[in-house]
Design an enzyme around this catalytic site. Sequence first.
Site, PDB file in Angstrom:
ATOM      1  CB  SER A   1     -23.320   4.202 -19.645  1.00  0.00           C
ATOM      2  OG  SER A   1     -22.104   3.522 -19.416  1.00  0.00           O
TER       3      SER A   1
ATOM      4  CE1 TYR B   1     -20.641   7.745 -15.949  1.00  0.00           C
ATOM      5  CE2 TYR B   1     -20.573   5.387 -16.410  1.00  0.00           C
ATOM      6  CZ  TYR B   1     -20.707   6.699 -16.845  1.00  0.00           C
ATOM      7  OH  TYR B   1     -20.919   6.951 -18.182  1.00  0.00           O
TER       8      TYR B   1
ATOM      9  CB  ALA C   1     -25.512   4.305  -8.363  1.00  0.00           C
TER      10      ALA C   1
END
Length: 240
Positions: free
Chosen positions: A134, A147, A149
């Site tokens: 992402s 998220y 992390a």
Amino acid sequence: MSVLTGRTLLVTGASSGIGRETARRLLAAGAAVVGVARRAEQAGLEGHYHPVALDLAETEALPGRLEALSRRFPAIDGLVLGAGVGDFGALEQFSPARIRRLVEVNLVSCLYLCRHFVPRFKQCRQGDIVVIGSEAALRGGRYGAVYSATKFALRGFVQALRHECASRGVRVAIVNPGMTATPFYDRLHFEPGPEAGQHLTAADVADAVLWLLQTRDGCLVDEINLSPRVHVVRRKKEDG
């Protein structure tokens, strides 16, 4: 004939979005696909598509399930790890259980899958692992602490695993997409912009995955970062 003809790849998150589009493209290229998702049969894919219903959040049961899966599909020679969940908010809004679910699905399940298949790939001196990361693995954003992390950790894992596997003929890469118009946003309070330049499509990401898998065996692409031309985050209207 495609270089993917005759190969068997396991695709997680295969029931929708990026995972489903990647599985569809792999099938069209002549590969067999073992599609893993909670509702894997709902992908609506035909041909050499083999759905396996599996909840990756149940990490305690995952090692045993993977052993059974390997016995059923001994020809698996590549992984496309696209399963993931999104959950956003201020850190203090996250309960321990909510944190644990994000970590287990987005990170731990990926580690377990690689831990299971990498020894076999090394022994055969061939194999591909493509992880869908992402843009949140590149820079943290507001309300994305947990998220991000998981995605930063996933990116670090891929970088380290690449070095462990390279001399044994196994290629490891990560694709980091920006906001992509998929069902990922169905349960979130925001979404990408609706215009063509304001979001990626599942096909854009699948293009990158297929390109990685079809590069010359001696060529290793470490990482691909994809972004919409314009970054737009649109808050959804409240019902009523």
